[in-house]
Design a protein around this motif. Structure first.
Motif, PDB file in Angstrom:
ATOM      1  N   GLY A   1       0.783  -1.236   0.000  1.00 47.70           N
ATOM      2  CA  GLY A   1       0.000   0.000   0.000  1.00 47.70           C
ATOM      3  C   GLY A   1       0.806   1.272   0.000  1.00 47.70           C
ATOM      4  N   CYS A   2       2.133   1.175   0.001  1.00 48.51           N
ATOM      5  CA  CYS A   2       2.979   2.372   0.021  1.00 48.51           C
ATOM      6  C   CYS A   2       3.068   2.987  -1.376  1.00 48.51           C
ATOM      7  N   LEU A   3       3.237   4.302  -1.409  1.00 45.57           N
ATOM      8  CA  LEU A   3       3.546   4.998  -2.649  1.00 45.57           C
ATOM      9  C   LEU A   3       4.964   5.549  -2.573  1.00 45.57           C
ATOM     10  N   ILE A   4       5.606   5.628  -3.740  1.00 46.75           N
ATOM     11  CA  ILE A   4       6.995   6.055  -3.840  1.00 46.75           C
ATOM     12  C   ILE A   4       7.057   7.471  -4.400  1.00 46.75           C
ATOM     13  N   GLN A   5       7.670   8.359  -3.613  1.00 45.07           N
ATOM     14  CA  GLN A   5       7.859   9.745  -4.040  1.00 45.07           C
ATOM     15  C   GLN A   5       9.336   9.965  -4.359  1.00 45.07           C
ATOM     16  N   VAL A   6       9.605  10.687  -5.438  1.00 47.56           N
ATOM     17  CA  VAL A   6      10.991  11.021  -5.773  1.00 47.56           C
ATOM     18  C   VAL A   6      11.134  12.533  -5.883  1.00 47.56           C
ATOM     19  N   THR A   7      12.374  12.991  -5.765  1.00 51.85           N
ATOM     20  CA  THR A   7      12.678  14.405  -5.817  1.00 51.85           C
ATOM     21  C   THR A   7      12.977  14.825  -7.249  1.00 51.85           C
ATOM     22  N   ALA A   8      12.365  15.929  -7.664  1.00 50.64           N
ATOM     23  CA  ALA A   8      12.498  16.376  -9.049  1.00 50.64           C
ATOM     24  C   ALA A   8      13.953  16.617  -9.429  1.00 50.64           C
ATOM     25  N   ARG A   9      14.729  17.196  -8.525  1.00 52.46           N
ATOM     26  CA  ARG A   9      16.117  17.487  -8.861  1.00 52.46           C
ATOM     27  C   ARG A   9      16.918  16.211  -9.098  1.00 52.46           C
ATOM     28  N   ALA A  10      16.598  15.148  -8.355  1.00 57.17           N
ATOM     29  CA  ALA A  10      17.304  13.881  -8.565  1.00 57.17           C
ATOM     30  C   ALA A  10      17.059  13.348  -9.969  1.00 57.17           C
ATOM     31  N   LEU A  11      15.858  13.546 -10.484  1.00 59.95           N
ATOM     32  CA  LEU A  11      15.547  13.115 -11.844  1.00 59.95           C
ATOM     33  C   LEU A  11      16.251  13.996 -12.876  1.00 59.95           C
ATOM     34  N   ALA A  12      16.243  15.307 -12.629  1.00 60.24           N
ATOM     35  CA  ALA A  12      16.788  16.241 -13.604  1.00 60.24           C
ATOM     36  C   ALA A  12      18.311  16.260 -13.610  1.00 60.24           C
ATOM     37  N   GLU A  13      18.918  16.049 -12.429  1.00 57.30           N
ATOM     38  CA  GLU A  13      20.376  16.102 -12.302  1.00 57.30           C
ATOM     39  C   GLU A  13      20.863  14.876 -11.521  1.00 57.30           C
ATOM     40  N   PRO A  14      20.748  13.703 -12.106  1.00 60.37           N
ATOM     41  CA  PRO A  14      21.063  12.492 -11.349  1.00 60.37           C
ATOM     42  C   PRO A  14      22.532  12.299 -11.029  1.00 60.37           C
ATOM     43  N   GLY A  15      23.405  12.941 -11.798  1.00 58.17           N
ATOM     44  CA  GLY A  15      24.842  12.815 -11.498  1.00 58.17           C
ATOM     45  C   GLY A  15      25.403  11.490 -11.967  1.00 58.17           C
ATOM     46  N   ALA A  16      25.633  10.565 -11.048  1.00 59.03           N
ATOM     47  CA  ALA A  16      26.269   9.294 -11.384  1.00 59.03           C
ATOM     48  C   ALA A  16      25.421   8.493 -12.361  1.00 59.03           C
ATOM     49  N   PRO A  17      26.041   7.891 -13.385  1.00 63.53           N
ATOM     50  CA  PRO A  17      25.286   7.096 -14.355  1.00 63.53           C
ATOM     51  C   PRO A  17      24.509   5.951 -13.709  1.00 63.53           C
ATOM     52  N   GLU A  18      25.072   5.333 -12.679  1.00 59.23           N
ATOM     53  CA  GLU A  18      24.379   4.224 -12.019  1.00 59.23           C
ATOM     54  C   GLU A  18      23.100   4.703 -11.336  1.00 59.23           C
ATOM     55  N   PHE A  19      23.163   5.883 -10.747  1.00 56.14           N
ATOM     56  CA  PHE A  19      21.988   6.472 -10.091  1.00 56.14           C
ATOM     57  C   PHE A  19      20.924   6.797 -11.121  1.00 56.14           C
TER      58      PHE A  19
ATOM     59  N   GLY B   1      13.863  26.727   0.421  1.00 56.44           N
ATOM     60  CA  GLY B   1      14.077  28.168   0.458  1.00 56.44           C
ATOM     61  C   GLY B   1      14.254  28.740  -0.932  1.00 56.44           C
ATOM     62  N   ILE B   2      14.719  29.981  -0.996  1.00 55.81           N
ATOM     63  CA  ILE B   2      14.918  30.633  -2.292  1.00 55.81           C
ATOM     64  C   ILE B   2      16.398  30.781  -2.632  1.00 55.81           C
ATOM     65  N   GLU B   3      17.277  30.564  -1.659  1.00 53.05           N
ATOM     66  CA  GLU B   3      18.709  30.616  -1.914  1.00 53.05           C
ATOM     67  C   GLU B   3      19.306  29.220  -2.065  1.00 53.05           C
ATOM     68  N   ARG B   4      18.779  28.265  -1.312  1.00 50.10           N
ATOM     69  CA  ARG B   4      19.255  26.885  -1.403  1.00 50.10           C
ATOM     70  C   ARG B   4      18.048  25.974  -1.479  1.00 50.10           C
ATOM     71  N   ARG B   5      18.232  24.858  -2.143  1.00 48.66           N
ATOM     72  CA  ARG B   5      17.155  23.870  -2.285  1.00 48.66           C
ATOM     73  C   ARG B   5      15.855  24.548  -2.720  1.00 48.66           C
ATOM     74  N   ARG B   6      15.957  25.235  -3.841  1.00 53.12           N
ATOM     75  CA  ARG B   6      14.804  25.961  -4.381  1.00 53.12           C
ATOM     76  C   ARG B   6      13.723  24.969  -4.832  1.00 53.12           C
ATOM     77  N   PRO B   7      12.474  25.376  -4.802  1.00 55.77           N
ATOM     78  CA  PRO B   7      11.374  24.477  -5.178  1.00 55.77           C
ATOM     79  C   PRO B   7      11.247  24.335  -6.691  1.00 55.77           C
ATOM     80  N   LYS B   8      12.097  23.493  -7.270  1.00 52.62           N
ATOM     81  CA  LYS B   8      12.118  23.285  -8.715  1.00 52.62           C
ATOM     82  C   LYS B   8      11.425  21.968  -9.056  1.00 52.62           C
ATOM     83  N   LEU B   9      10.410  22.040  -9.893  1.00 52.43           N
ATOM     84  CA  LEU B   9       9.662  20.848 -10.320  1.00 52.43           C
ATOM     85  C   LEU B   9       9.776  20.578 -11.813  1.00 52.43           C
ATOM     86  N   ALA B  10       9.737  21.641 -12.616  1.00 52.63           N
ATOM     87  CA  ALA B  10       9.617  21.477 -14.067  1.00 52.63           C
ATOM     88  C   ALA B  10      10.720  20.631 -14.694  1.00 52.63           C
ATOM     89  N   PRO B  11      11.996  20.785 -14.309  1.00 53.25           N
ATOM     90  CA  PRO B  11      13.018  19.937 -14.938  1.00 53.25           C
ATOM     91  C   PRO B  11      12.831  18.455 -14.634  1.00 53.25           C
TER      92      PRO B  11
END
Length: 260
Positions: free
Chosen positions: A160-178, A200-210
């Motif tokens: 019954g659990c749902l899986i949430q992911v962070t938009a930045r991780a999808l847009a900027e995954p970094g390592a190819p394995e990730f 916040g607005i200086e760090r960890r900005r609320p970015k969804l579109a990428p």
């Protein structure tokens, strides 16, 4: 434009490590609207670091934010939510009314792991089922034990659990394995919700579109819209949500979706 739903964003001023003031919280909301969001959690941590973050406090703060948004004609609907750190007392705290569910609908709890730990959520998921409550795993991509084990992820979803992911991780995954692991989750139907985890607005900005754009590239616009818009909006509003079962290994997403 697809009206996005941010199911993980810290918007309650002064309550945790998110926006320090109401003005910063409103600036974050304006950013979210620019990103295409129309619905968002008004979120704060509920863990031992923030003992004063009771359900009543989160509820009152979210209500004040909603009033400010209406006064300034910012077209974003916000929903009180706690980001609950899992602990041996989580079930007891829920039953005592200390924890804030997603949108205050008493249907979903947004949960994260204790710092530096990975715990099995199945006992809690099973204990909450008779009460009509299910779990959303916040920023699930952080947990290698889950991301690298699709069989385990499938077991949690079946419970019954749902899986949430962070938009930045999808847009900027970094390592190819990730990136490969996230793509495997996306194509297999293991991702259900998108969050910015904005603070916040200086760090960890609320970015969804990428992040949404990356989902469109991987799974197509229709399914990306389910993840980033339809399912999240329904959960925030307290409406029923039915997600398809993940794709068994070796069977394509197309085959599962269309019954081939």
């Amino acid at each position: 434009m697809t009206p996005l739903a941010d199911t993980h964003v810290h918007l309650l001023a002064g309550l945790d490590d998110g926006p320090p003031t109401a003005d910063v919280a409103l600036a974050m909301c304006r950013m979210l609207v620019t990103e295409g969001a129309r619905h968002a959690t008004a979120l704060a941590h509920q863990n031992p670091c923030y003992p004063d973050n009771t359900a009543d406090r989160l509820r009152a703060s979210a209500s004040a934010l909603a009033s400010a948004l209406a006064e300034q004609n910012i077209p974003l609907s916000v929903y009180p939510t706690g980001e609950v750190m899992l602990a041996p007392t989580t079930l007891e705290e829920w039953r005592a009314g200390h924890l804030m569910s997603v949108g205050d609908h008493k249907q979903w709890l947004l949960v994260e792991m204790p710092h530096g730990e990975f715990v099995d959520v199945l006992p809690l998921a099973e204990a909450l089922k008779p009460e009509g409550v299910r779990l959303i795993i916040a920023h699930a991509e952080r947990y290698a034990e889950l991301l690298d084990d699709v069989a385990l992820t499938q077991t949690w979803i079946e419970a019954g659990c749902l899986i949430q992911v962070t938009a930045r991780a999808l847009a900027e995954p970094g390592a190819p394995e990730f990136e490969a692991a996230l793509k495997r989750w996306a194509k297999g139907g293991f991702i259900h919700l998108l969050g910015s985890d904005g603070h916040g607005i200086e760090r960890r900005r609320p970015k969804l579109a990428p992040g949404f754009a990356r989902l469109v590239k991987w799974v197509g616009r229709a399914h990306a819209a389910r993840i980033a818009s339809e399912w999240g909006t329904a959960i925030l509003r307290g409406e029923p949500v039915q997600v398809p079962a993940p794709c068994p290994l070796g069977r394509s997403w197309f085959s599962r979706l269309f019954g081939a």
